[in-house]
Enzyme design. Structure first.
Site, PDB file in Angstrom:
ATOM      1  CD  GLN A 129      -2.432   1.285   2.754  1.00  0.00           C
ATOM      2  OE1 GLN A 129      -1.759   1.454   3.761  1.00  0.00           O
ATOM      3  NE2 GLN A 129      -3.738   1.146   2.796  1.00  0.00           N
ATOM      4  N   GLY A 130       0.818   2.025  -1.063  1.00  0.00           N
ATOM      5  CA  GLY A 130       1.583   3.274  -1.136  1.00  0.00           C
ATOM      6  C   GLY A 130       0.678   4.463  -0.876  1.00  0.00           C
ATOM      7  CE1 TYR A 131      -4.019   3.742  -0.675  1.00  0.00           C
ATOM      8  CE2 TYR A 131      -5.127   4.066   1.415  1.00  0.00           C
ATOM      9  CZ  TYR A 131      -5.150   3.622   0.119  1.00  0.00           C
ATOM     10  OH  TYR A 131      -6.292   3.052  -0.370  1.00  0.00           O
ATOM     11  CB  SER A 132       2.136   6.963   4.692  1.00  0.00           C
ATOM     12  OG  SER A 132       1.064   6.372   5.371  1.00  0.00           O
ATOM     13  CB  SER A 164       3.814  -2.879   5.385  1.00  0.00           C
ATOM     14  OG  SER A 164       3.620  -1.999   6.455  1.00  0.00           O
ATOM     15  CD  GLU A 247     -11.339  -5.009   4.774  1.00  0.00           C
ATOM     16  OE1 GLU A 247     -10.909  -5.670   5.744  1.00  0.00           O
ATOM     17  OE2 GLU A 247     -12.225  -5.437   4.011  1.00  0.00           O
TER      18      GLU A 247
HETATM   19  C1  LIG Z   1       4.606  -0.444  11.206  1.00  0.00           C
HETATM   20  C2  LIG Z   1       3.920   0.513  10.290  1.00  0.00           C
HETATM   21  C3  LIG Z   1       3.448   0.064   9.064  1.00  0.00           C
HETATM   22  C4  LIG Z   1       2.853   0.951   8.177  1.00  0.00           C
HETATM   23  N1  LIG Z   1       2.471   0.482   6.947  1.00  0.00           N
HETATM   24  C5  LIG Z   1       2.008   1.365   6.023  1.00  0.00           C
HETATM   25  C6  LIG Z   1       1.738   0.929   4.680  1.00  0.00           C
HETATM   26  O1  LIG Z   1       1.901  -0.248   4.344  1.00  0.00           O
HETATM   27  N2  LIG Z   1       1.328   1.859   3.785  1.00  0.00           N
HETATM   28  C7  LIG Z   1       1.128   3.169   4.106  1.00  0.00           C
HETATM   29  O2  LIG Z   1       0.731   3.942   3.245  1.00  0.00           O
HETATM   30  N3  LIG Z   1       1.373   3.617   5.380  1.00  0.00           N
HETATM   31  C8  LIG Z   1       1.819   2.740   6.333  1.00  0.00           C
HETATM   32  N4  LIG Z   1       2.108   3.183   7.603  1.00  0.00           N
HETATM   33  C9  LIG Z   1       1.973   4.598   7.911  1.00  0.00           C
HETATM   34  C10 LIG Z   1       0.851   4.933   8.893  1.00  0.00           C
HETATM   35  O3  LIG Z   1      -0.402   4.871   8.256  1.00  0.00           O
HETATM   36  C11 LIG Z   1       1.169   6.337   9.428  1.00  0.00           C
HETATM   37  O4  LIG Z   1       2.360   6.239  10.176  1.00  0.00           O
HETATM   38  C12 LIG Z   1       0.055   6.876  10.294  1.00  0.00           C
HETATM   39  O5  LIG Z   1      -1.083   7.146   9.535  1.00  0.00           O
HETATM   40  C13 LIG Z   1       0.510   8.175  10.999  1.00  0.00           C
HETATM   41  O6  LIG Z   1       1.024   9.085  10.095  1.00  0.00           O
HETATM   42  P1  LIG Z   1       2.454   9.768  10.315  1.00  0.00           P
HETATM   43  O7  LIG Z   1       3.449   8.707  10.632  1.00  0.00           O
HETATM   44  O8  LIG Z   1       2.727  10.659   9.179  1.00  0.00           O
HETATM   45  O9  LIG Z   1       2.318  10.623  11.645  1.00  0.00           O
HETATM   46  P2  LIG Z   1       1.606  12.050  11.741  1.00  0.00           P
HETATM   47  O10 LIG Z   1       0.292  12.037  11.052  1.00  0.00           O
HETATM   48  O11 LIG Z   1       2.581  13.111  11.367  1.00  0.00           O
HETATM   49  O12 LIG Z   1       1.340  12.138  13.294  1.00  0.00           O
HETATM   50  C14 LIG Z   1       2.363  12.498  14.258  1.00  0.00           C
HETATM   51  C15 LIG Z   1       1.701  12.566  15.625  1.00  0.00           C
HETATM   52  O13 LIG Z   1       0.717  13.610  15.624  1.00  0.00           O
HETATM   53  C16 LIG Z   1      -0.551  13.076  15.987  1.00  0.00           C
HETATM   54  N5  LIG Z   1      -1.609  13.705  15.193  1.00  0.00           N
HETATM   55  C17 LIG Z   1      -1.616  13.889  13.839  1.00  0.00           C
HETATM   56  N6  LIG Z   1      -2.764  14.482  13.464  1.00  0.00           N
HETATM   57  C18 LIG Z   1      -3.490  14.668  14.587  1.00  0.00           C
HETATM   58  C19 LIG Z   1      -4.773  15.235  14.844  1.00  0.00           C
HETATM   59  N7  LIG Z   1      -5.535  15.721  13.862  1.00  0.00           N
HETATM   60  N8  LIG Z   1      -5.207  15.238  16.113  1.00  0.00           N
HETATM   61  C20 LIG Z   1      -4.444  14.737  17.136  1.00  0.00           C
HETATM   62  N9  LIG Z   1      -3.214  14.211  16.947  1.00  0.00           N
HETATM   63  C21 LIG Z   1      -2.757  14.175  15.694  1.00  0.00           C
HETATM   64  C22 LIG Z   1      -0.497  11.603  15.668  1.00  0.00           C
HETATM   65  O14 LIG Z   1      -1.407  10.855  16.452  1.00  0.00           O
HETATM   66  C23 LIG Z   1       0.960  11.279  16.011  1.00  0.00           C
HETATM   67  O15 LIG Z   1       1.105  11.060  17.377  1.00  0.00           O
HETATM   68  C24 LIG Z   1       2.683   2.312   8.536  1.00  0.00           C
HETATM   69  C25 LIG Z   1       3.138   2.757   9.775  1.00  0.00           C
HETATM   70  C26 LIG Z   1       3.762   1.890  10.636  1.00  0.00           C
HETATM   71  C27 LIG Z   1       4.249   2.428  11.958  1.00  0.00           C
END
Ligand SMILES: Cc1cc2nc3c(=O)[nH]c(=O)nc-3n(C[C@H](O)[C@H](O)[C@H](O)COP(=O)(O)OP(=O)(O)OC[C@H]3O[C@@H](n4cnc5c(N)ncnc54)[C@H](O)[C@@H]3O)c2cc1C
Length: 396
Positions: A129-132, A164, A247
């Site tokens: 999944q290439g979202y983030s 991932s 999901e």
């Molecule tokens: C092990 C692992 C596997 C993953 N696999 C994938 C994958 O396969 N494909 C993919 O696309 N992504 C994947 N991800 C990414 C995951 O979806 C993101 O890490 C997650 O959505 C958080 O985004 P971020 O890391 O940019 O943190 P940020 O969004 O920058 O958040 C940083 C901090 O700020 C807080 N925060 C942010 N916005 C708010 C708000 N509005 N209110 C309150 N607090 C807030 C968050 O809770 C967090 O504590 C994976 C992440 C991990 C750790």
């Protein structure tokens, strides 16, 4: 099939028996041993199990029969997860079956269905999944990776992160920006990208558990045929929301947590009589009672959410509360395992020593402990779940 609850006289008795027999007889013992010892499951282990399920006609518990699925209702899907988890069968790989598969089923062209679905079913093609992106996680709609139309291709440039299994995947479903006009959600499209396309570079992200899960994916002038666009150009956000809505209620999490709690209980009982004295056995035992109560509560809540989902009345706050609770519960359960294993295991692993060699359950549980730090981040952070609950309950 009646709509009775699982606590009524069991209308699923035959189904349960069939599942148990299959899990006992068809999952190879080495594979169960692998799962039981908490080793990191890779494409190889997922594939072996998927092939068995495919041969039985159970490859896709969440797909309709017309598309090669089982057509099971959510309660049957829960029983499948519960019985296979109890028998130490591996989970199924979710990116194809649970994520992009249903999206292609719903939004895909007949050609896309014919090209992609059979290979998800038999496990021969793997997805990531290439979202983030570095600047778009919780606020996914801020994503910047661009796709510009050039004849009958899109040309993609940008970077994905935390992807991932990208190192093992054949295909990536990815959200890209095809327009910067209007609302930021409106300019997003969903593309299916073969991972062997020139211009894709996958770089591993080292993590504290010493397991390779996540990657950066760089896309430099990556040319993808327009026929790999899912839905309409600019309709990617609708596809992404469809995926999340369907999901958000995963029947797999709670049975796996229940099995982990059983293993930790067994480990505590074994360590009681041997090895270095545990710091405070009664404290560990009390913590175990509490997480066992948590698992039972989560199971009841999941079953009631399943009923509501089947009736179309499930509130977003309930599934977010379940995700929040189960993420934290998983960290509590594995925290007990770490305390049983003791400092020696933890420090050896952090130093990178002992990360290879013979399988040792306590060492693998320490790997799992470190990996589970990500449970409250991946799939939507706990803070984001709390926002969903607040919005739903208070209209905030
Ligand atoms: C092990 C692992 C596997 C993953 N696999 C994938 C994958 O396969 N494909 C993919 O696309 N992504 C994947 N991800 C990414 C995951 O979806 C993101 O890490 C997650 O959505 C958080 O985004 P971020 O890391 O940019 O943190 P940020 O969004 O920058 O958040 C940083 C901090 O700020 C807080 N925060 C942010 N916005 C708010 C708000 N509005 N209110 C309150 N607090 C807030 C968050 O809770 C967090 O504590 C994976 C992440 C991990 C750790």
């Amino acid at each position: 099939m009646t709509q009775a609850t699982l606590t009524d006289a069991d209308p699923y008795a035959d189904f349960r028996a069939e599942l148990r027999q299959f899990a006992e007889q068809q999952c190879p013992e080495e594979l169960k041993q692998f799962v039981r010892s908490n080793q990191k499951i890779t494409r190889n282990e997922y594939r072996i199990w998927q092939e068995k399920l495919f041969a039985r006609g159970w490859a896709a518990p969440n797909w309709p029969v017309s598309q090669g699925g089982t057509g099971w209702d959510l309660q049957q899907r829960y029983l499948f997860e519960e019985i296979t988890a109890q028998a130490d069968c591996p989970p199924q790989y979710h990116h194809g079956l649970g994520h992009i598969g249903p999206v292609i089923l719903h939004f895909g062209t007949p050609e896309q269905k014919a090209r992609f679905l059979p290979r998800i079913l038999d496990g021969s093609e793997w997805w990531c999944q290439g979202y983030s992106e570095p600047g778009a996680g919780s606020d996914l709609a801020s994503l910047k990776t661009s796709a510009v139309r050039d004849g009958d291709h899109y040309v993609i440039n940008g970077q994905k992160i935390w992807t991932s299994h990208a190192q093992e995947a054949d295909m990536m479903y990815t959200l890209v920006r095809t327009s910067t006009e209007g609302r930021k959600q409106a300019g997003i499209s969903l593309l299916l990208v073969p991972m062997n396309t020139p211009g894709i570079e996958v770089r591993p992200i080292p993590t504290i558990d010493h397991w390779h899960h996540v990657n950066e994916v760089f896309l430099n002038d990556v040319r993808v045929p327009c026929e790999n666009l899912v839905g309409e150009e600019g309709g990617g956000w609708k596809c992404a929301k469809f995926l999340l809505d369907r999901e958000r209620l995963s029947p797999a999490t709670v049975p796996r947590l229940a099995r982990l709690a059983e293993q930790v209980e067994q480990l505590l009982a074994e360590r009681r009589g041997s090895g270095p004295a545990l710091p405070s056995h009664h404290v560990l035992q009390e913590r175990l009672y509490l997480v066992q109560a948590g698992v039972k509560g989560a199971r009841e809540m999941l079953l009631s959410a399943i009923q509501e989902e089947m009736q179309g009345t499930l509130a977003a706050s309930k599934s977010s509360a379940l995700k929040l609770f189960c993420s934290e519960l998983s960290q509590q359960i594995i925290g007990i395992a770490l305390d049983i294993a003791g400092n020696e295991y933890a420090s050896r692993l952090v130093e990178g020593v002992g990360a290879t060699g013979d399988v040792d359950l306590q060492r693998e549980l320490v790997h799992t402990y470190l990996f589970y730090r990500s449970r409250t981040i991946a799939g939507g952070t706990s803070e984001v779940q709390k926002n969903v609950i607040a919005r739903d309950l208070f209209g905030a």
